[in-house]
Write a protein that holds these residues in place. Structure first.
Motif, PDB file in Angstrom:
ATOM      1  N   LEU B   4      31.186  74.453  10.794  1.00  0.00           N
ATOM      2  CA  LEU B   4      29.874  74.759  11.378  1.00  0.00           C
ATOM      3  C   LEU B   4      29.265  75.949  10.661  1.00  0.00           C
ATOM      4  O   LEU B   4      28.069  75.966  10.360  1.00  0.00           O
ATOM      5  N   ASN B   5      30.116  76.926  10.354  1.00  0.00           N
ATOM      6  CA  ASN B   5      29.633  78.117   9.654  1.00  0.00           C
ATOM      7  C   ASN B   5      29.123  77.757   8.260  1.00  0.00           C
ATOM      8  O   ASN B   5      28.048  78.200   7.842  1.00  0.00           O
ATOM      9  N   ALA B   6      29.889  76.923   7.545  1.00  0.00           N
ATOM     10  CA  ALA B   6      29.475  76.514   6.199  1.00  0.00           C
ATOM     11  C   ALA B   6      28.156  75.750   6.245  1.00  0.00           C
ATOM     12  O   ALA B   6      27.242  75.993   5.447  1.00  0.00           O
ATOM     13  N   GLU B   7      28.043  74.842   7.205  1.00  0.00           N
ATOM     14  CA  GLU B   7      26.808  74.055   7.311  1.00  0.00           C
ATOM     15  C   GLU B   7      25.632  74.924   7.736  1.00  0.00           C
ATOM     16  O   GLU B   7      24.499  74.690   7.322  1.00  0.00           O
ATOM     17  N   ARG B   8      25.919  75.942   8.557  1.00  0.00           N
ATOM     18  CA  ARG B   8      24.848  76.863   8.963  1.00  0.00           C
ATOM     19  C   ARG B   8      24.312  77.614   7.739  1.00  0.00           C
ATOM     20  O   ARG B   8      23.110  77.736   7.547  1.00  0.00           O
ATOM     21  N   ILE B   9      25.240  78.088   6.895  1.00  0.00           N
ATOM     22  CA  ILE B   9      24.809  78.803   5.688  1.00  0.00           C
ATOM     23  C   ILE B   9      23.949  77.883   4.825  1.00  0.00           C
ATOM     24  O   ILE B   9      22.881  78.260   4.350  1.00  0.00           O
ATOM     25  N   LYS B  10      24.416  76.651   4.655  1.00  0.00           N
ATOM     26  CA  LYS B  10      23.666  75.691   3.828  1.00  0.00           C
ATOM     27  C   LYS B  10      22.275  75.447   4.392  1.00  0.00           C
ATOM     28  O   LYS B  10      21.279  75.515   3.681  1.00  0.00           O
ATOM     29  N   ARG B  79      29.446  66.728  -3.224  1.00  0.00           N
ATOM     30  CA  ARG B  79      30.766  66.589  -3.858  1.00  0.00           C
ATOM     31  C   ARG B  79      31.581  67.860  -3.667  1.00  0.00           C
ATOM     32  O   ARG B  79      32.768  67.795  -3.402  1.00  0.00           O
ATOM     33  N   GLY B  80      30.909  69.009  -3.766  1.00  0.00           N
ATOM     34  CA  GLY B  80      31.595  70.263  -3.480  1.00  0.00           C
ATOM     35  C   GLY B  80      32.051  70.302  -2.025  1.00  0.00           C
ATOM     36  O   GLY B  80      33.146  70.760  -1.712  1.00  0.00           O
ATOM     37  N   THR B  81      31.177  69.803  -1.151  1.00  0.00           N
ATOM     38  CA  THR B  81      31.512  69.766   0.273  1.00  0.00           C
ATOM     39  C   THR B  81      32.742  68.895   0.518  1.00  0.00           C
ATOM     40  O   THR B  81      33.661  69.273   1.236  1.00  0.00           O
ATOM     41  N   TYR B  82      32.755  67.729  -0.103  1.00  0.00           N
ATOM     42  CA  TYR B  82      33.887  66.812   0.085  1.00  0.00           C
ATOM     43  C   TYR B  82      35.154  67.325  -0.590  1.00  0.00           C
ATOM     44  O   TYR B  82      36.256  66.973  -0.188  1.00  0.00           O
ATOM     45  N   GLN B  83      34.987  68.155  -1.623  1.00  0.00           N
ATOM     46  CA  GLN B  83      36.184  68.762  -2.212  1.00  0.00           C
ATOM     47  C   GLN B  83      36.830  69.717  -1.212  1.00  0.00           C
ATOM     48  O   GLN B  83      38.047  69.811  -1.128  1.00  0.00           O
ATOM     49  N   ALA B  84      35.986  70.414  -0.459  1.00  0.00           N
ATOM     50  CA  ALA B  84      36.515  71.347   0.534  1.00  0.00           C
ATOM     51  C   ALA B  84      37.038  70.599   1.765  1.00  0.00           C
ATOM     52  O   ALA B  84      37.978  71.038   2.408  1.00  0.00           O
ATOM     53  N   VAL B  85      36.383  69.470   2.083  1.00  0.00           N
ATOM     54  CA  VAL B  85      36.749  68.704   3.273  1.00  0.00           C
ATOM     55  C   VAL B  85      36.924  67.236   2.885  1.00  0.00           C
ATOM     56  O   VAL B  85      36.023  66.415   3.084  1.00  0.00           O
ATOM     57  N   PRO B  86      38.079  66.874   2.334  1.00  0.00           N
ATOM     58  CA  PRO B  86      38.233  65.516   1.793  1.00  0.00           C
ATOM     59  C   PRO B  86      38.140  64.407   2.853  1.00  0.00           C
ATOM     60  O   PRO B  86      37.856  63.267   2.504  1.00  0.00           O
ATOM     61  N   SER B  87      38.353  64.744   4.120  1.00  0.00           N
ATOM     62  CA  SER B  87      38.274  63.683   5.130  1.00  0.00           C
ATOM     63  C   SER B  87      36.831  63.325   5.492  1.00  0.00           C
ATOM     64  O   SER B  87      36.588  62.331   6.174  1.00  0.00           O
ATOM     65  N   ARG B  88      35.877  64.122   5.040  1.00  0.00           N
ATOM     66  CA  ARG B  88      34.439  63.824   5.072  1.00  0.00           C
ATOM     67  C   ARG B  88      33.785  63.754   6.456  1.00  0.00           C
ATOM     68  O   ARG B  88      32.724  64.322   6.663  1.00  0.00           O
ATOM     69  N   VAL B  89      34.370  63.001   7.399  1.00  0.00           N
ATOM     70  CA  VAL B  89      33.703  62.795   8.690  1.00  0.00           C
ATOM     71  C   VAL B  89      33.408  64.115   9.414  1.00  0.00           C
ATOM     72  O   VAL B  89      32.315  64.268   9.974  1.00  0.00           O
ATOM     73  N   PRO B  90      34.335  65.090   9.418  1.00  0.00           N
ATOM     74  CA  PRO B  90      34.007  66.366  10.081  1.00  0.00           C
ATOM     75  C   PRO B  90      32.740  67.026   9.546  1.00  0.00           C
ATOM     76  O   PRO B  90      32.040  67.715  10.286  1.00  0.00           O
ATOM     77  N   VAL B  91      32.443  66.793   8.261  1.00  0.00           N
ATOM     78  CA  VAL B  91      31.220  67.356   7.673  1.00  0.00           C
ATOM     79  C   VAL B  91      29.999  66.794   8.393  1.00  0.00           C
ATOM     80  O   VAL B  91      29.092  67.531   8.799  1.00  0.00           O
ATOM     81  N   LEU B  92      30.003  65.478   8.578  1.00  0.00           N
ATOM     82  CA  LEU B  92      28.879  64.810   9.228  1.00  0.00           C
ATOM     83  C   LEU B  92      28.742  65.287  10.680  1.00  0.00           C
ATOM     84  O   LEU B  92      27.627  65.530  11.161  1.00  0.00           O
ATOM     85  N   LEU B  93      29.882  65.449  11.349  1.00  0.00           N
ATOM     86  CA  LEU B  93      29.845  65.885  12.743  1.00  0.00           C
ATOM     87  C   LEU B  93      29.338  67.322  12.847  1.00  0.00           C
ATOM     88  O   LEU B  93      28.535  67.636  13.735  1.00  0.00           O
ATOM     89  N   ALA B  94      29.792  68.190  11.934  1.00  0.00           N
ATOM     90  CA  ALA B  94      29.328  69.573  11.955  1.00  0.00           C
ATOM     91  C   ALA B  94      27.820  69.625  11.731  1.00  0.00           C
ATOM     92  O   ALA B  94      27.100  70.377  12.409  1.00  0.00           O
TER      93      ALA B  94
END
Lengths: 305, 246
Positions: B4-10, B79-94
């Motif tokens: 959530l913090n990373a996505e907030r910064i973005k 791609r940088g995001t998915y490198q940090a979070v390879p499971s991907r789905v949490p990125v979308l949820l955040a």
């Protein structure tokens, strides 16, 4: 250590990577060499779990990327320096990366300093020159202080100073015991940077080994001879089992023989020599020899040769 | 939390977010100013009609949410995001959580801002929010914005392309749903069950549109229908994000 086992990637009927197996050892810079379109970037994306292999697998220190507990602390990568939001500052770009992998915010300023971007940290990344973008990409790769580093064509389009900087930088990283895989389509660059080489063409492994061995093995040493009795000498050399090629200007190119041997043959049949000079193969020739017909977009001129 | 913090910064470190957010608050409030100043015998001003301009904000919130994901695909930061979070789905949820919160905030600012603006223009009209219906009509704008932002995020992830996703979403919201109504025979039946119509049932702004298209469900069921559609799209986007090459 990176281990690719039978790695394959197909896009429809196009095979980008074809049953590729290789190992990248730690503590040395390994060059990932191949002509444009050979599948280097696709392979690197598969190493990072960005693209899903059609078959085979690739392991980083024994684990697939998806199973790494702290991905950015294990593998750092610079695949494309342009993968930044142009309106975000360099610092903010690194800040979100650090946050996403649970790294302390202090690392951001450390890596900015390491790549020399501190003075432009708050400028938009979209306004960066290629060299600055590459440095920012490298900063991102270093953020998690990873043991494994991947760089895709890091010196492409850089000025000599930038090239030298990156080359030294990668060698330093390897000296610290890290695994460093660097792709390039230039053997001359890799000869200066890499100790090991993995050479691919059209998605297939062409050879793997130390840079010195590969260059030595692939460059053919030949001897150039000029003589008024070319026909006579040519026959004599061919009789000895050497390969002889006649050039349009009347000189001969002998392969598989040393200049001593050619001189001996000439003396034994009483041929006058005007020139006898050993020729060392160039790196470019070695590269052509290695990759040969595996260049994907071959120009017709090269194909006709 | 760290995601959530990373996505907030973005989200907050690009200018487009701030512009969209600013306009999404300003346009409904400006519309309320315009509406209230014209109100009289032909235009009735009440708590509900102070929110007439909410669609301007809705559209902008959806653009903001779409761009937050399509720009990642456009510029390769995904791609940088998915490198940090390879499971991907949490990125979308955040992203979904963050956008819902931001859009909700924008919605409440726009809604109460509009109400305040109308009150400033026509102080003699009673615009006190008393009943539950009035509260829903005003505070509900934030909920609708929040759901719409998540819906736009899902569509953005599915299409991965700013122009395509924005065109599809705006075309759908502004044209397609009302066009469906014009299909002879089944059109009106179908139109009642479409997500953005349902969102207007929730806000109480659907009644004025067309008496013949009345919803066979209540306002909260309308929000449920809107949110349900969004969750289905989000689930679809999550499946696609996991499978696709980044």
């Amino acid at each position: 250590m990176i281990e690719a086992i039978g790695l394959t990637k197909r896009y429809g009927s196009t095979v980008a990577v074809d049953n590729l197996s290789f190992t990248v050892r730690s503590g040395r810079v390994t060059g990932f060499l191949g002509p444009n379109g050979a599948g280097k970037s696709t392979t690197m994306r598969m190493i990072l779990g960005l693209d899903r292999p059609t078959a085979g697998s690739v392991l980083i220190d024994g684990k697939p990327y998806q199973e790494l507990r702290h991905p950015l602390r294990t593998v750092g990568a610079l695949l494309d320096a342009k993968w930044v939001h142009p309106n975000r500052s360099a610092r903010n770009h690194l800040r979100w990366m650090a946050a996403a992998s649970g790294l302390p915010a202090g690392r951001v300023d450390e890596v900015l300093d390491q790549v020399g971007l501190t003075s432009v940290a708050n400028k938009r990344a979209g306004g960066f020159s290629l060299g600055m973008s590459q440095r920012l990409g490298i900063a991102g790769a270093l953020l998690g202080d990873p043991k494994v580093l991947l760089f895709d064509e890091p010196v492409n389009g850089l000025d000599p100073e930038g090239i030298l900087w990156i080359r030294r930088f990668m060698q330093d990283l390897a000296k610290q015991g890290r695994t460093v895989l660097v792709s390039s389509h230039l053997l001359s660059e890799m000869a200066l940077t890499a100790e090991d080489l993995v050479v691919i063409g059209r998605g297939r492994l062409i050879s793997q080994g130390s840079t010195a061995d590969l260059i030595g093995g692939a460059t053919q040493n030949t001897v150039l001879v000029r003589t008024p009795q070319a026909q006579h000498l040519g026959n004599a050399l061919a009789h000895k089992g050497f390969q002889v090629e006649s050039k349009p200007d009347g000189s001969l190119v002998v392969s598989g023989a040393s200049s001593d041997q050619v001189g001996d043959v000439a003396a034994s049949c009483g041929v006058v020599l005007h020139e006898l000079s050993p020729q060392r193969g160039s790196l470019e020739e070695a590269f052509m020899q290695l990759t040969g017909d595996s260049v994907e977009y071959q120009s017709s001129e090269v194909a006709a040769r | 939390m760290r995601l959530l913090n990373a996505e907030r910064i973005k989200l907050l470190s690009t200018r487009s977010t701030w512009w969209c957010a600013l306009l999404a608050v300003a346009l409904p409030v400006l519309f309320a100013l315009f509406y209230a100043s014209q109100a009289g015998d032909f235009l009735t001003l009440n708590v509900g009609t102070t929110q007439s301009g909410y669609q301007f904000g809705l559209v902008l919130v959806m653009v903001l949410a779409t761009v937050s994901i399509t720009s990642e695909h456009r510029f390769g930061t995904i791609r940088g995001t998915y490198q940090a979070v390879p499971s991907r789905v949490p990125v979308l949820l955040a992203k979904a959580v963050l956008l819902a919160v931001l859009a909700g905030l924008i919605g409440e600012l726009a809604a109460f801002g509009s109400l305040a603006m109308a009150h400033l223009v026509q102080p003699e009209v009673d615009l006190a929010v008393n009943t539950a219906t009035e509260w829903r009509e005003v505070a509900g704008v934030g909920l609708v914005y929040a759901v719409a932002a998540v819906l736009a995020l899902a569509v953005g992830e599915l299409l991965r392309q700013t122009a395509g996703a924005v065109a599809l979403l705006l075309g759908y919201v502004l044209l397609a749903e009302s066009a469906v109504r014009e299909i002879p025979g089944v059109g009106e039946q179908v139109a009642r069950w479409l997500p953005f119509f349902a969102s207007r049932v929730f806000l109480g702004s659907a009644e004025g549109e067309d008496a013949t298209v009345s919803a066979p469900y209540g306002p909260w069921a309308g929000l449920g229908l809107f949110a349900g559609t969004t969750l289905v799209l989000l689930a679809l986007a999550a499946v696609v994000a996991r499978r696709r090459d980044a």
